[in-house]
Write a protein that holds these residues in place. Structure first.
Motif, mmCIF file in Angstrom:
data_model
loop_
_atom_site.group_PDB
_atom_site.id
_atom_site.type_symbol
_atom_site.label_atom_id
_atom_site.label_comp_id
_atom_site.label_asym_id
_atom_site.label_seq_id
_atom_site.Cartn_x
_atom_site.Cartn_y
_atom_site.Cartn_z
ATOM 1 N N ASN A 110 -84.317 -53.598 -7.723
ATOM 2 C CA ASN A 110 -83.731 -52.252 -7.538
ATOM 3 C C ASN A 110 -84.928 -51.364 -7.005
ATOM 4 O O ASN A 110 -84.772 -50.028 -6.960
ATOM 5 N N SER A 111 -85.631 -51.865 -6.198
ATOM 6 C CA SER A 111 -86.988 -51.467 -5.423
ATOM 7 C C SER A 111 -86.049 -50.911 -4.037
ATOM 8 O O SER A 111 -85.269 -51.409 -3.692
ATOM 9 N N GLY A 112 -86.714 -49.572 -3.834
ATOM 10 C CA GLY A 112 -85.827 -48.881 -2.590
ATOM 11 C C GLY A 112 -86.406 -49.432 -1.142
ATOM 12 O O GLY A 112 -86.182 -49.012 -0.028
ATOM 13 N N GLU A 113 -87.214 -50.595 -1.312
ATOM 14 C CA GLU A 113 -88.072 -51.114 0.015
ATOM 15 C C GLU A 113 -87.051 -51.615 1.028
ATOM 16 O O GLU A 113 -87.202 -51.712 2.245
ATOM 17 N N ASP A 114 -86.074 -52.452 0.455
ATOM 18 C CA ASP A 114 -85.169 -53.396 1.247
ATOM 19 C C ASP A 114 -83.678 -52.672 1.010
ATOM 20 O O ASP A 114 -83.242 -52.626 -0.171
ATOM 21 N N SER A 115 -82.815 -53.132 2.072
ATOM 22 C CA SER A 115 -81.524 -52.599 2.028
ATOM 23 C C SER A 115 -80.703 -53.869 1.670
ATOM 24 O O SER A 115 -79.519 -53.866 1.409
ATOM 25 N N PHE A 116 -81.266 -55.114 1.774
ATOM 26 C CA PHE A 116 -80.471 -56.237 1.519
ATOM 27 C C PHE A 116 -81.257 -57.042 0.028
ATOM 28 O O PHE A 116 -82.615 -56.738 -0.053
ATOM 29 N N LEU A 117 -80.770 -57.832 -0.588
ATOM 30 C CA LEU A 117 -81.152 -58.758 -1.558
ATOM 31 C C LEU A 117 -81.073 -60.159 -1.255
ATOM 32 O O LEU A 117 -79.952 -60.494 -1.186
ATOM 33 N N ILE A 118 -82.061 -60.724 -1.033
ATOM 34 C CA ILE A 118 -82.063 -62.096 -0.607
ATOM 35 C C ILE A 118 -82.764 -62.782 -1.460
ATOM 36 O O ILE A 118 -84.061 -62.853 -1.886
ATOM 37 N N MET A 119 -81.996 -63.896 -1.920
ATOM 38 C CA MET A 119 -82.550 -64.580 -3.224
ATOM 39 C C MET A 119 -82.662 -66.222 -2.690
ATOM 40 O O MET A 119 -81.707 -66.773 -2.141
ATOM 41 N N GLU A 120 -83.731 -66.714 -2.964
ATOM 42 C CA GLU A 120 -83.833 -68.239 -2.654
ATOM 43 C C GLU A 120 -83.876 -69.099 -3.639
ATOM 44 O O GLU A 120 -84.780 -68.725 -4.695
ATOM 45 N N LEU A 121 -83.139 -69.826 -3.692
ATOM 46 C CA LEU A 121 -83.237 -70.943 -5.029
ATOM 47 C C LEU A 121 -83.781 -72.100 -4.631
ATOM 48 O O LEU A 121 -84.140 -72.441 -3.611
ATOM 49 N N ASP A 122 -84.302 -72.911 -5.704
ATOM 50 C CA ASP A 122 -85.101 -74.067 -5.516
ATOM 51 C C ASP A 122 -84.489 -75.361 -4.818
ATOM 52 O O ASP A 122 -85.268 -76.045 -4.216
ATOM 53 N N ASP A 123 -83.104 -75.184 -4.938
ATOM 54 C CA ASP A 123 -82.517 -76.307 -4.075
ATOM 55 C C ASP A 123 -82.270 -76.105 -2.482
ATOM 56 O O ASP A 123 -81.729 -76.894 -1.851
ATOM 57 N N GLY A 124 -82.909 -75.136 -2.100
ATOM 58 C CA GLY A 124 -82.843 -74.490 -0.619
ATOM 59 C C GLY A 124 -81.611 -73.405 -0.108
ATOM 60 O O GLY A 124 -81.669 -72.927 0.684
ATOM 61 N N THR A 125 -81.017 -73.372 -1.579
ATOM 62 C CA THR A 125 -79.646 -72.237 -1.157
ATOM 63 C C THR A 125 -80.030 -70.911 -1.072
ATOM 64 O O THR A 125 -81.116 -70.459 -1.664
ATOM 65 N N GLY A 126 -79.406 -70.153 -0.217
ATOM 66 C CA GLY A 126 -80.004 -68.784 -0.083
ATOM 67 C C GLY A 126 -78.895 -67.786 -0.390
ATOM 68 O O GLY A 126 -77.672 -68.143 0.137
ATOM 69 N N ILE A 127 -78.966 -66.977 -0.959
ATOM 70 C CA ILE A 127 -77.988 -65.930 -1.579
ATOM 71 C C ILE A 127 -78.394 -64.422 -0.873
ATOM 72 O O ILE A 127 -79.563 -64.033 -1.072
ATOM 73 N N VAL A 128 -77.193 -63.670 -0.337
ATOM 74 C CA VAL A 128 -77.768 -62.724 0.328
ATOM 75 C C VAL A 128 -76.431 -61.505 0.009
ATOM 76 O O VAL A 128 -75.211 -61.849 0.209
ATOM 77 N N PHE A 129 -77.082 -60.497 -0.363
ATOM 78 C CA PHE A 129 -75.918 -59.379 -0.647
ATOM 79 C C PHE A 129 -76.806 -58.069 0.005
ATOM 80 O O PHE A 129 -77.964 -57.718 -0.081
#
Length: 495
Positions: free
Chosen positions: A450-469
């Motif tokens: 919820n921080s206003g620093e980034d316009s995207f939410l990028i999540m990195e999982l331990d298995d190498g998968t990336g999630i971007v919203f």
């Protein structure tokens, strides 16, 4: 922070229950046993916004003060209602829980109706246990008469109760009668003095566990808002082989055990070091297997010295003189006793300690903190049904290291809606980073998201998968997921 479901029952009361502990024989005409019935509803840890079907729990209760009832903690975990019935009465009285100890497995209840105390006689537990003796177990069912069953007290030892974190004193008992182990009172057959509360019994082995009277007194007399028992804060390894003893410089005339693990923020974290050799605790010498000679009860595991409180006079907020071998030199330490540090637990295990689950929804994806309780939701064969990585973490990384304060955040499941379709196959994967940062818990994950620093939410999982919203997309997906799966709106991240 209302968007994270943070439901944890913590009992902080400013009052204390003063109950004197004088050995009082139980009279034949005294009425001090009640039946406790509670309706409980456990949380669903896989779908943490839901609860499981209600269940009914039964146990015995013992009157220990005016309108005060001592019973088992398991009976009232996640209760929605508690009722108490007196012997010889058909009326059910509503009770509330005023104190609970998760490690001891006992709870204290109170009935507000003054008439409840009519005809009831509070009992008092003495400080001494009669071992290798015969006791009487008192119980009754509904309106029927009281029954007495024989039990033999065998030995005093220490172990964890109800899957708690602390090893506490217990008395091993045996009986040829069928017992329930749900809070029955045990009194000495000869003196009629209350000896303890039966909290476990296995018919197939004719053995069970009784909480001794001095431990019960410690629970009853401690302040309601504080923890009642101390914890040594370390785990040890026996030193029985000559090679290990020689390696650590342990002389023939000395014996002791190796400090193998230290819990952060504990009694041991400021005074002991890994690979210290504990030689003596107080006036008691520790043998190579970790036992000491109790002046009354014989050999008992060293944890008893630190956790027995009333019996040996050591306990919370007191100091125990220790003799330790460190780097081949003997040093003396004033070891200050503290309660168990909950902050030391990285992955909760054992009993739930009455916690309700925390979770967070991001883009219709459920995140929670890993616990053994979550893994156990996958059934009796859960160890074959969950990720091998999660099993490894649960078995070997339950405790934080010194200086570490971090939970393991888990992507539990993806709520299938069109906007997160690319990630529907993900489940039981550890979250590594969010926008390049490693959140230490759900609260910090919420703050980063919820921080206003980034316009995207990028999540990195331990298995190498990336999630971007996109941040705006996350809010819309949360609203859709909570509507489709009927999750209360107050639990939505966007609220």
């Amino acid at each position: 922070m209302k968007n994270i479901i943070t439901l944890a029952f913590i009992f902080f009361f400013s009052i204390s229950v003063e109950i004197q502990s004088k050995p009082t024989p139980v009279g034949k005409d005294d009425n001090f046993i009640v039946q406790v019935k509670s309706t409980v509803q456990y949380p669903n840890l896989i779908q943490p916004w839901r609860f499981k079907n209600p269940e009914t729990r039964h146990s015995y209760g013992v009157i220990v003060g005016e309108n005060l009832i001592l019973t088992t903690a398991q009976t009232v975990y996640y209760h929605t209602n508690i009722e108490v019935q007196k012997f010889g009465s058909l009326k059910n009285y509503v009770a509330k829980m005023i104190k609970i100890d998760h490690d001891l497995g006992l709870a204290l209840l109170k009935v507000e109706e003054k008439e409840f105390s009519t005809g009831l006689t509070p009992i008092q537990f003495g400080p001494e246990i009669f071992l290798a003796s015969t006791g009487i177990v008192l119980e009754y069912k509904e309106f029927r008469n009281l029954s007495e069953k024989k039990v033999r007290t065998i030995k005093l030892d220490v172990d964890t109760y109800t899957n708690g974190y602390i090893e506490l004193p217990f008395v091993e008992v045996q009986s040829d009668d069928k017992l329930e182990g749900i809070g029955e009172l045990v009194v000495d057959e000869v003196s009629k003095i209350p000896q303890g509360i039966l909290i476990y019994f296995k018919d197939s082995q004719n053995t069970g566990k009784m909480v001794p009277n001095f431990t019960i007194n410690q629970f009853l007399n401690c302040n309601i808002s504080k923890k009642c028992f101390s914890y040594k804060g370390f785990r040890f390894r026996p030193l029985t082989d000559a090679s290990s003893r020689n390696f650590y410089g342990l002389k023939k005339e000395n014996s002791g055990v190796l400090v193998a693990e230290i819990y952060p923020d504990s009694s041991a974290s400021s005074s002991l070091k890994l690979e210290d050799i504990l030689l003596e605790a107080g006036p008691y010498k520790i043998d190579p297997k970790g036992y000491f000679e109790h002046p009354k009860y014989g050999k008992i595991l060293l944890s008893y010295i630190f956790h027995s409180e009333e019996d040996l006079g050591f306990g919370k907020d007191k100091k125990i003189p220790l003799k330790v071998l460190r780097n081949s030199k003997i040093i003396n330490i004033d070891f200050e006793m503290k309660p168990f540090p909950e902050s030391a637990i990285k992955i909760p295990f054992g009993n739930t300690r009455y916690r309700k689950p925390e979770y967070l929804i991001l883009g219709g994806i459920i995140f929670l903190e890993l616990s053994e309780h979550y893994l156990m939701e996958f059934g009796n064969q859960w160890r074959t049904r969950v990720s091998k990585q999660l099993l490894y973490l649960n078995d070997y990384h339950r405790i934080n290291r010194i200086g570490e304060d971090k939970k393991i955040i888990l992507l539990s499941q993806v709520l299938p809606i069109p906007g997160n379709q690319a990630y529907h196959s993900l489940q039981q994967v550890v979250l590594k980073k969010v926008n390049g940062k490693e959140p230490k818990d759900l609260k910090e994950l919420f703050q980063i998201a919820n921080s206003g620093e980034d316009s995207f939410l990028i999540m990195e999982l331990d298995d190498g998968t990336g999630i971007v919203f996109e941040k705006e997309e996350v809010v819309n997906l949360n609203n859709e997921a909570t509507k489709v799966f009927r999750i209360p709106k107050s639990h939505n991240l966007s609220e």
